[in-house]
Scaffold this active site. Sequence first.
Site: not given
Length: 353
Positions: A189, A201
């Site tokens: 990401s 995350y």
Amino acid sequence: MMQGQEEVQEEDLFDRFKEILTLNPALIGSLTSIAFIIICWAIRDSLKVKDVCEKHIFITGCDTGFGNLLAQRLYRKGFIVIAACLTEKGSQELKACTSSSLRTVILNVTNPRSIDNAVAYVATETGNKGLFGLVNNAGRAIPIGPTDWMDIEDFHRVLDVNLIGLIEVTLKFLPLIKKARGRIVNVASVMGRLAFGGGGYCLSKCGVESFSDSLRRDMQYFGVKVSIIEPGFFKTGVTSLEIIEKDLNRLWNRLTPEVKRLYGEKYFEKYVKVQRLSMNTFCDADISKVTNCMEHALTARYPRTRYGAGWDAKFFWLPLSYAPAIVADVMLKLILPRPLGHKRVLSKNQVDV
């Protein structure tokens, strides 16, 4: 009269351009070299692998989102797709979109026995050919929020799926991939390059980047290629506002009275509004921009090392990751709300000094 003046001006410009080129042979050489390199790169980048109908691709996280769309696209292109879904419902819905002949397997990437069962199934399906492509797409985002709202279990919930699960799946499938001299596609990401949210995350995606780089350098001697997909913000289950806001409420409601006092009720309200605004502003509904990158990494003869997916990734988040840290710090400080108690802490520190 005006036409004559325009013709003279055009002749003057042309003569000046010729003069510049005549006086700067190095410029001509440089431009020619750059053009030649771009053309060669474009040709090389467009070369495709052959005999896709004989190649097996295993994709994790195919219930919805990127994995689901990629499985459908590759299946229609003739690949032998083995789609891993977390639920039986996801498996049945995917088959309904494609065909009952599409191979699926139930996989929980946090469960070693589930991974072993998937490996055994794929080994039987592929036989002596091995596995040509592994796409590590399964992932989760929540819990995400201010770091001191988290406990260690919140980090485990994300890291166990996005990083530890990805690593275990990769290690156990690696012998099959080596046999086919195939490739591995890991979904990271932009938040793996630029951390701007507390929780597991960003940590997990940064770990995916590092693991993939190390793996690529180790596997090059075995003919295995490793690519990293770096999506920006897209509308998927991971970025569902309903799920994100529900979890933020869970985190807020369990905070101690002292921590709540330091942040203040208005902080929480503003934080939720910022999340809502960012998701509505940045999230792209066209998830094919991500699957296009995945597909290229699997079908190109010379896949790229990294793929920035989405306009926000290419022109905002990834360039910002190369800027000095203070630039991102100031930008995020302007966007995010400030805790109510930050003035109190500053005042106390000034008194102590």
